[in-house]
Every structure is written in C-alpha cells, then in structure tokens.
Scaffold this active site. Structure first.
Site, PDB file in Angstrom:
ATOM      1  N   ASP A  59       0.848  -1.295   0.042  1.00  0.00           N
ATOM      2  CA  ASP A  59       0.021   0.082  -0.082  1.00  0.00           C
ATOM      3  C   ASP A  59       0.883   1.392   0.157  1.00  0.00           C
ATOM      4  O   ASP A  59       1.972   1.365  -0.591  1.00  0.00           O
ATOM      5  CB  ASP A  59      -0.948  -0.094   1.149  1.00  0.00           C
ATOM      6  CG  ASP A  59      -0.230  -0.182   2.515  1.00  0.00           C
ATOM      7  OD1 ASP A  59       0.827   0.256   2.685  1.00  0.00           O
ATOM      8  OD2 ASP A  59      -0.848  -1.004   3.261  1.00  0.00           O
ATOM      9  N   SER A  60       0.323   2.250   0.381  1.00  0.00           N
ATOM     10  CA  SER A  60       1.096   3.669   0.696  1.00  0.00           C
ATOM     11  C   SER A  60       2.575   3.312   1.192  1.00  0.00           C
ATOM     12  O   SER A  60       3.341   4.293   0.776  1.00  0.00           O
ATOM     13  CB  SER A  60       0.444   4.604   1.291  1.00  0.00           C
ATOM     14  OG  SER A  60      -0.010   4.396   2.404  1.00  0.00           O
ATOM     15  N   ILE A  61       2.660   2.549   2.214  1.00  0.00           N
ATOM     16  CA  ILE A  61       4.121   2.464   2.840  1.00  0.00           C
ATOM     17  C   ILE A  61       4.969   1.974   1.987  1.00  0.00           C
ATOM     18  O   ILE A  61       6.290   2.294   2.025  1.00  0.00           O
ATOM     19  CB  ILE A  61       3.788   1.716   4.133  1.00  0.00           C
ATOM     20  CG1 ILE A  61       2.748   2.571   4.865  1.00  0.00           C
ATOM     21  CG2 ILE A  61       5.165   1.603   4.895  1.00  0.00           C
ATOM     22  CD1 ILE A  61       2.345   1.473   6.237  1.00  0.00           C
TER      23      ILE A  61
END
Lengths: 246, 246
Positions: free
Chosen positions: B18-20
């Site tokens: 995801d965004s991480i």
C-alpha cells in the site's frame, strides 16, 4: 487515457551512466527522487556503472537495450564523460578516452537507442564540473602521503568533454543538460554540489533531479499528466470494487 | 558465478503493498535504500498502491505477476494490512476488510506468486503499529474542526491483523517481518517511527529496510554474495577491454 483507466503496465525510464548514476539511489539521490515523482506511472531502471567510460559502455549496450526492440524504454538519460575525461599520465589514465572518441561513442549509443525505438526520448547529460582541490583533499583523506600529487581530472579538460556532449546533442537534435555549466552558475558549487570534487552531494543530486524533470516535462514526459497504472483508491467503490478494475 | 563474469541481466525484487510501499522511494525510504544495496545486482520494482487493501490488491495480481510465468521476480515483499484494519463505522470504513478475509486474501496472493515461480522468495510484512494520538493530530492539522472525532484505526485492532499475517506465514512456512511488534520494542516508537501515526519517518523507513535486508540475507538473497551484472571497472584492461566482456 483517463486517470482511472486500467493500464496495468508502466513505461520504463532507464538511467544509463557511470558512478554518478549508480549512486543515484543513495539518500537524497536524483534517481530515487525520479522514482518517487513517477510513482505508479513509470518505472525507473538504474543502469549506472561506476568507473565506466563510453568505450566500455558500448559493450553493455546490446545487453541493456536489446536490438530486437522488445519493450524498449520510453526515455533514457545518458550520463557519461567524467571518466572519459580522466587525464593521460595521471592516476586514472586507464579510464581516459580521447575527446573525439568520446563524442563518437556517445553518438553510437544514441544511434543504437534510436534503432531500438524511433520514439524514444534520449537526454544527454554532460559530466559535472570538477573541483580539483576537492579531488586532492579526498585523495589525501584516503591515501595520506601516498596520495596523488596532481589531480587526475581537471575542470578545464572535463569542460571540453561537456562541450562535445552539447555539440553532439545539437547535431542530433536531442535534449542535453549542460550540468558542467549549470552547476558553476552557483557560487560555492565546489562544496555545495560535489562531495569529493566529482561525485554529488544531496544538493548536487537535487540539481540533477530538477534538470531531468524539467527536460522530461518539456519533452512531454510530465508525471502530472501521465495516467496511473491502476485506479486511485478513491475511485474504488467499497461495495462494488470490481467495477473499477473492468 | 564469478563476480567478474558477464550476466547482463539482473534478478528482480518486487515490493508489493500500500502507501507505505508506494512512498518507499521518498528521501530516506526503505525501497530506495534496497535499490542502493542491490545496486548492479538486482532491480527493485515498486508496486505500492496508496489506500489499497488486500481485497483490491487481488485485482492487480494477474497484471503485476502474470500467470504465464514470464520473468518472475526472485523475491517479493507483501506489505498490506494497514488499510484492511481501518475500522467499520469510522472515517476510512470503505477500506475495511474483515480479519478472516484479510488472511484469506494474503493466502491467495502468496499462492498466486508460488504458482508463477516455485522458487520465489516471499516475505510477508505486518502493518506497522498505529499511534492513535498521531492520527488525530494529523487529522486536526489537515481538517481543523471538521476532523474526525475518533481515530479511524486503532493499534489494538491493527495488532489483530498483524497476528493473522504472522499466523499465515507460519502456516505457509514463509518468512514474515513482525513490524507491528518490532517497532513497539523501541521507546517513543510513536513519533520516532511514524510521521502521522501510520506512515513512516526516515527512522521508520530505516527499521523496515534493516528488517528486509536481514530476512532476505537469511533466505540467501544477500547482496554481498550476488554477482555484478557486468564486470567491475577495475578488472577491465585499458589496452584490451574486450576481454572483460567476452
């Protein structure tokens, strides 16, 4: 192409060069910054080879950019010259390539890339300027009394290589970043942009990054106007996610 | 394979999450640091999708990892759960995925990858811990009075997702990085590792980077013992460079 349309694959941008390209994913590096800007839109592939000159780079061409034209990159930066410009009779003479051959080699690289893809965006980057004092300080810090007595590169000679790089870009009508001149416009460029008189500080990396983004954008490869590979999460329906992926 | 032998191509390591994962090429990012460590030896490909949960990630699988098995990566990190663990009835409920489905989805992702390559190294990463105060502070800094009144994620619930991730890794006998626990071992983890109660600071990125390198190395994917794609410049003869490239 709409920003929520599924593309599923990403165009590839290759950074081809010497150590200044190889090290571009270190903290603050220009390559990593490009990868972040083109996040979810294009893949950045590093093909940087520390110590390489254009003569040796020619041996890599067919491997890195196969002539069969399979999945050619949309864009390539060619960033050589810092090693070609090493002086004969000094410490790094093994890496020296004569000025005329440097230009010929660059031309061969460009021609090979154009044959692999007629629409490819090729950006030449000149070597950065040389801070001769910085080179000597670095040598002394590593080798002490055994350090070289004269710098293995000079800013003046590297400038001649930068000039040939610019001339070739003009002849071939492709974009060129005149890093050698650009950096010297800033006062204190010697320590601000260069960590050892040759390689880039974080600020030096920032300068390369900004120039590459500018030239890419001017040539139509602007991250802001490129589509995502897959939909942004905000357009995916919680109840009916399939729809966004049709 | 000798370190000066020509290989010409590099194995690929994919970071899927995801965004991480998407943000892992920002300054100090764990993805960029991996790209630097595996420089000239393996390519790091980011496939991070901000806001995505495992349910949506399933729709990407066949595109990112084609079932025809063409050029599968040697290793993949799977780093989801932070969005799955968003609470029902709170601000990010659209991203919520039930605990059992989260585990089932992760299993489907792992199975798909194993089918694409039986030798692939798969590393699961749990979501990081949540600093609920940090989430609220961040919301207030962006939305002021209109900010959510209760955090959309809690550390406790995210911990349940982390536990299922670990359980699945044990069942499937694949490596897992328990980031949720690991980070909480350090005093002040809330601000040291997390910038907004969820995403990573540079130190948080450093923690992920070290864990990934450790697990990759333990599994035999150690950059130090991997060959260069092309010869190191020091083994290229100035007089007879062809030899090094035969």
């Amino acid at each position: 192409m709409g920003s929520s349309e599924i593309r599923g694959s990403r165009p590839r941008i290759v950074l081809f060069g010497d150590s200044i390209t190889e090290q571009s994913f270190r903290p603050g590096g220009w390559g990593a910054a490009l990868a972040d800007v083109y996040s979810r839109k294009a893949d950045i592939t590093i093909r940087g080879y520390g110590g390489y000159n254009t003569r040796w780079a020619l041996h890599l061409l067919g491997h890195i950019f196969p002539s069969d034209g399979s999945a050619p990159p949309v864009a390539v930066t060619i960033f050589f010259g810092a090693n070609d410009a090493a002086l004969l009779g000094r410490n790094s003479h093994r890496q020296h390539v004569p000025l005329k051959e440097y230009k010929d080699n660059l031309r061969l690289i460009v021609q090979h890339l154009k044959e692999s893809s007629p629409t490819i965006l090729i950006v030449l980057i000149t070597p950065p300027p040389i801070d001769e004092d910085g080179r000597m300080e670095f040598a002394r810090s590593v080798y002490g009394d055994k350090a070289m007595k004269l710098p293995e590169r000079t800013n003046e000679v590297t400038g001649l290589y930068a000039k040939e790089c610019i001339n070739l870009a003009a002849e071939l009508q492709i974009p060129c970043i005149n890093l050698w001149s650009k950096m010297q416009e800033t006062e204190g460029w010697q320590k601000k942009f260069l960590s050892d008189g040759l390689h880039l500080t974080e600020e030096g990396n920032g300068a390369v990054f900004r120039e590459v983004v500018r030239v890419f954008s001017e040539a139509g490869l602007n991250a802001d106007s490129m589509p995502y590979d897959f939909p942004h999460h905000s357009v995916i329906s919680g109840d009916n996610p399939e729809q966004a992926f049709l």
